[in-house]
Motif scaffolding. Structure first.
Motif, PDB file in Angstrom:
ATOM      1  N   SER A   1       0.848  -1.187   0.000  1.00  0.00           N
ATOM      2  CA  SER A   1       0.000   0.000   0.000  1.00  0.00           C
ATOM      3  C   SER A   1       0.886   1.240   0.000  1.00  0.00           C
ATOM      4  CB  SER A   1      -0.896  -0.010   1.243  1.00  0.00           C
ATOM      5  OG  SER A   1      -1.743   1.114   1.260  1.00  0.00           O
TER       6      SER A   1
ATOM      7  N   ALA B   1      -5.577  10.671 -10.010  1.00  0.00           N
ATOM      8  CA  ALA B   1      -4.911   9.433 -10.417  1.00  0.00           C
ATOM      9  C   ALA B   1      -5.741   8.810 -11.530  1.00  0.00           C
ATOM     10  CB  ALA B   1      -4.790   8.470  -9.244  1.00  0.00           C
TER      11      ALA B   1
ATOM     12  N   LEU C   1      -6.209   5.654 -13.964  1.00  0.00           N
ATOM     13  CA  LEU C   1      -5.855   4.243 -14.063  1.00  0.00           C
ATOM     14  C   LEU C   1      -5.955   3.807 -15.521  1.00  0.00           C
ATOM     15  CD1 LEU C   1      -7.034   4.844 -11.135  1.00  0.00           C
ATOM     16  CD2 LEU C   1      -7.344   2.393 -10.990  1.00  0.00           C
TER      17      LEU C   1
ATOM     18  N   SER D   1     -11.823   4.609  -6.596  1.00  0.00           N
ATOM     19  CA  SER D   1     -11.918   3.907  -7.885  1.00  0.00           C
ATOM     20  C   SER D   1     -13.052   2.894  -7.818  1.00  0.00           C
ATOM     21  CB  SER D   1     -10.590   3.218  -8.219  1.00  0.00           C
ATOM     22  OG  SER D   1     -10.265   2.244  -7.249  1.00  0.00           O
TER      23      SER D   1
ATOM     24  N   SER E   1      -9.549   0.041  -5.086  1.00  0.00           N
ATOM     25  CA  SER E   1      -8.116  -0.072  -4.802  1.00  0.00           C
ATOM     26  C   SER E   1      -7.402   1.275  -4.672  1.00  0.00           C
ATOM     27  CB  SER E   1      -7.427  -0.912  -5.884  1.00  0.00           C
ATOM     28  OG  SER E   1      -7.468  -0.249  -7.135  1.00  0.00           O
ATOM     29  N   VAL E   2      -8.005   2.341  -5.198  1.00  0.00           N
ATOM     30  CA  VAL E   2      -7.395   3.674  -5.161  1.00  0.00           C
ATOM     31  C   VAL E   2      -8.388   4.630  -4.509  1.00  0.00           C
ATOM     32  CG1 VAL E   2      -6.347   5.523  -6.538  1.00  0.00           C
ATOM     33  CG2 VAL E   2      -6.111   3.138  -7.282  1.00  0.00           C
TER      34      VAL E   2
ATOM     35  N   ILE F   1      -3.475  10.483  -2.256  1.00  0.00           N
ATOM     36  CA  ILE F   1      -4.179   9.404  -2.940  1.00  0.00           C
ATOM     37  C   ILE F   1      -3.545   8.097  -2.475  1.00  0.00           C
ATOM     38  CG2 ILE F   1      -4.725   8.348  -5.158  1.00  0.00           C
ATOM     39  CD1 ILE F   1      -4.689  11.168  -6.380  1.00  0.00           C
TER      40      ILE F   1
ATOM     41  N   VAL G   1      -3.098   4.014  -2.631  1.00  0.00           N
ATOM     42  CA  VAL G   1      -3.192   2.931  -3.610  1.00  0.00           C
ATOM     43  C   VAL G   1      -2.877   1.619  -2.895  1.00  0.00           C
ATOM     44  CG1 VAL G   1      -2.355   2.011  -5.803  1.00  0.00           C
ATOM     45  CG2 VAL G   1      -2.419   4.496  -5.446  1.00  0.00           C
TER      46      VAL G   1
ATOM     47  N   VAL H   1      -5.200  -3.643  -6.767  1.00  0.00           N
ATOM     48  CA  VAL H   1      -5.313  -3.091  -8.119  1.00  0.00           C
ATOM     49  C   VAL H   1      -5.538  -4.263  -9.079  1.00  0.00           C
ATOM     50  CG1 VAL H   1      -4.125  -1.856  -9.970  1.00  0.00           C
ATOM     51  CG2 VAL H   1      -3.856  -1.098  -7.604  1.00  0.00           C
TER      52      VAL H   1
ATOM     53  N   ILE I   1      -0.766   3.752 -13.323  1.00  0.00           N
ATOM     54  CA  ILE I   1      -1.568   4.771 -12.651  1.00  0.00           C
ATOM     55  C   ILE I   1      -0.772   6.063 -12.753  1.00  0.00           C
ATOM     56  CG2 ILE I   1      -2.646   5.502 -10.497  1.00  0.00           C
ATOM     57  CD1 ILE I   1      -2.628   2.495  -9.668  1.00  0.00           C
TER      58      ILE I   1
END
Length: 192
Positions: A23, A52, A54, A71, A75-76, A96, A98, A103, A110
């Motif tokens: 992470s 961000a 993707l 997202s 995941s984001v 942000i 992640v 992901v 990203i």
């Protein structure tokens, strides 16, 4: 130990002492530059926005920004919009997060951008940076400092991309113009 990155430099995202990261946090910080006026210097609030985007095989499939904080796959996650920037403490004004393990496998890049939503140029910004932090222990891994201002309103800061079984970060540092990430898409594509 932090790596101070230069434009175009890539680093592997691994834990200090080995192992893969699970992470990370992309932190963005900035301050309004003081402007000289008739009655001394003053600052004006500046609303920079971190986003961000993707990508899967060079196609945008999702975005995280102040109007879409998570997202679609979860995941984001954007931690929230800061409308004025730093108060001089050097901390992250927007972040942000992640979760690299979550992901989806088809997401291969990203791209992190920053833009001046209110339209001020980066000549009015100082001490701007983007950094990657291991979110599990708070250790800063890499920092890219935005040197000098310019007549542009946006910056394609960096990207995190798959490299074998792990991830890498590449500092892009490409100036651009636009109020939102949508305006920056033509400038992002050459960096994929």
């Amino acid at each position: 130990m932090t790596v101070n990155m230069t434009k175009g430099q890539a680093i592997s995202l691994e834990k200090q002492g080995g192992g893969t990261l699970t992470s990370v946090r992309m932190g963005l910080g900035w301050q309004a530059a003081p402007r000289r006026g008739l009655f001394g210097s003053r600052t004006r609030e500046i609303d920079l926005d971190a986003s961000a985007v993707l990508f899967a095989d060079k196609q945008p499939v999702d975005v995280v920004f102040f109007r879409h904080l998570v997202s679609d796959d979860g995941s984001v996650r954007h931690t929230g919009d800061n409308l004025v920037g730093g108060a001089g403490q050097g901390g992250d004004d927007e972040s942000i997060l992640v979760d690299l393990q979550r992901v989806p496998v088809h997401i291969d890049q990203i791209v992190f951008t920053v833009n001046s939503f209110t339209g001020q140029t980066f000549q009015e910004v100082q001490n701007a940076f983007c950094r990657i932090v291991d979110e599990t222990n708070g250790q800063e891994l890499a920092r890219y400092t935005l040197d000098g201002g310019g007549q542009y309103t946006a910056q394609i800061m960096a990207k995190v991309h798959r490299a074998g079984t792990g991830w890498q970060m590449t500092a892009i540092g490409n100036p651009s113009n636009g109020r939102t990430f949508q305006d920056l898409m033509p400038a992002i594509l050459p960096h994929l």
